[in-house]
Design a protein around this motif. Sequence first.
Motif, short mmCIF file in Angstrom:
data_model
loop_
_atom_site.label_atom_id
_atom_site.label_comp_id
_atom_site.label_asym_id
_atom_site.label_seq_id
_atom_site.Cartn_x
_atom_site.Cartn_y
_atom_site.Cartn_z
N PRO A 168 0.80 -1.23 0.00
CA PRO A 168 0.00 0.00 0.00
C PRO A 168 0.83 1.28 0.00
CG PRO A 168 -0.87 -1.59 1.58
CD PRO A 168 0.46 -2.11 1.12
N SER A 169 2.11 1.19 0.36
CA SER A 169 2.96 2.39 0.33
C SER A 169 3.40 2.75 -1.08
CB SER A 169 4.19 2.19 1.22
OG SER A 169 5.08 1.22 0.67
N ASN A 170 3.24 1.79 -2.00
CA ASN A 170 3.59 2.02 -3.40
C ASN A 170 2.42 2.72 -4.08
OD1 ASN A 170 3.66 1.24 -6.38
ND2 ASN A 170 5.60 0.37 -5.72
N GLN A 171 2.71 3.66 -4.98
CA GLN A 171 1.62 4.40 -5.63
C GLN A 171 0.67 3.50 -6.41
OE1 GLN A 171 2.62 6.90 -9.02
NE2 GLN A 171 4.62 5.92 -9.23
N PHE A 172 1.17 2.33 -6.84
CA PHE A 172 0.33 1.41 -7.61
C PHE A 172 -0.28 0.30 -6.75
CE2 PHE A 172 3.51 3.00 -10.73
CZ PHE A 172 2.63 3.72 -11.51
N GLY A 173 0.12 0.24 -5.49
CA GLY A 173 -0.43 -0.77 -4.59
C GLY A 173 0.29 -2.10 -4.62
N TYR A 174 1.22 -2.27 -5.55
CA TYR A 174 1.97 -3.52 -5.70
C TYR A 174 3.40 -3.23 -6.11
CZ TYR A 174 -2.60 -5.87 -5.94
OH TYR A 174 -3.87 -6.34 -5.68
N ARG A 175 4.29 -4.13 -5.73
CA ARG A 175 5.65 -4.15 -6.25
C ARG A 175 5.78 -5.34 -7.20
NH1 ARG A 175 8.74 -5.98 -2.99
NH2 ARG A 175 7.47 -6.29 -1.12
N MET A 176 6.21 -5.10 -8.42
CA MET A 176 6.26 -6.15 -9.44
C MET A 176 7.32 -7.19 -9.09
SD MET A 176 6.44 -5.56 -13.57
CE MET A 176 5.21 -4.25 -13.44
N VAL A 177 6.93 -8.47 -9.21
CA VAL A 177 7.83 -9.59 -8.93
C VAL A 177 7.61 -10.66 -10.00
CG1 VAL A 177 7.91 -9.18 -6.43
CG2 VAL A 177 6.12 -10.66 -7.38
N ASP A 178 8.42 -11.72 -9.96
CA ASP A 178 8.24 -12.84 -10.89
C ASP A 178 6.89 -13.49 -10.66
OD1 ASP A 178 10.78 -12.32 -11.79
OD2 ASP A 178 11.68 -14.16 -11.01
N VAL A 179 6.32 -14.05 -11.72
CA VAL A 179 5.02 -14.71 -11.62
C VAL A 179 5.12 -15.88 -10.62
CG1 VAL A 179 3.21 -15.94 -12.86
CG2 VAL A 179 4.43 -14.06 -13.98
N GLY A 180 4.23 -15.87 -9.65
CA GLY A 180 4.23 -16.89 -8.61
C GLY A 180 4.79 -16.41 -7.30
N ASP A 181 5.47 -15.27 -7.31
CA ASP A 181 6.06 -14.73 -6.08
C ASP A 181 5.20 -13.65 -5.44
OD1 ASP A 181 8.25 -16.37 -6.31
OD2 ASP A 181 9.57 -14.85 -7.19
N GLY A 182 4.10 -13.30 -6.08
CA GLY A 182 3.30 -12.19 -5.60
C GLY A 182 1.96 -12.61 -5.03
#
Length: 346
Positions: free
Chosen positions: A281-295
Amino acid sequence: MSRNIPMDPELAHRLTRRGMLGVAAGATAAALLGAAATPAMATTPADAAAARRSRPVLPPGRLGIQLYSLRDKVASLGFAPVFAELEKYGYDEVEFAGYTQGTGGPISLAQLKRLARDHGLKPIGSHVGYSSDDPNAYTFAQNLTQVLDDAEALGLPHIGTASGPGRYGNTVDAWKRAAEEFNTYGAAAKARGMKFYQHNHSDEFGFATDDPKVRLYDVLLAETDPDLVFLEMDVFWAYAGQFRFSKRPDGTPAPFEPLDYVLDQPHRYPLFHVKDGVSDPSNQFGYRMVDVGDGDIDYQRFISAVSRLRGERPAHHWQAEHDNPTESFTFARRSSAYLHALRETC
């Protein structure tokens, strides 16, 4: 064609993290696929339920990758080594983000098409810019005929843009104007036997500057012809849009669920970008991009819901992507293994 899809050593742990219990640490994605290909005869309701649970979530033959994720490898190694790796990882399709290969040297479209075919990869689509101030730019607005000529030479069934429709601003009328241009591109693509599509980021889910009650994405859907203009939902950016624009500018609630857009008009979404994010939630987009399966994006739920659609069973294609992977081959390998190993749970 069955492929030997390498198993990431951490895959069982990643599946467990998402609640995919019951996948043994020593199993391989290829073995799972093989088991699904020859299910035991279901003779009781319990057997039938078990057979359903054994089905892979990912439709067979529909896993692709957006080559933008591998742009560093394409530029330094060329398409041939990249395609060889993707073949090993079990990919079926590729989506282009340009047709040049840096230090790999010149390559014709005919050579590129043949190279993909030789590695068992189907070119499924390509991203091209929407417009530019340069009258000679390689975009839909400036060079539509050439864009379609090239797509036809590659045998692409889809040709699209990752540019937003805000060419004329973010008012309702501005998006209606852009939608009319998209209809023109869609008609031209259809005449060549292709589908024109637009790929979203998060801004598309914002509100019109002249009418904050109107979500711009809804304008795009309403004003484009569903027989001419299609959508490639980038699932990560759609959920980022959900985070950013769950309230109108005046603070009143405006929740939406990205999956509902697809379930309401499944034929408009032939392509998807599968990219993952950890909730932040601290990120302006609500998510930090990671490899598929890690999020935290629930792809077991999302892909299952789309794959269960009945009726005419529209063809949906799933393109793994990461905008800036730490190591692009590792991202491609891990993403394929994770997505191939997802199983139905009900």
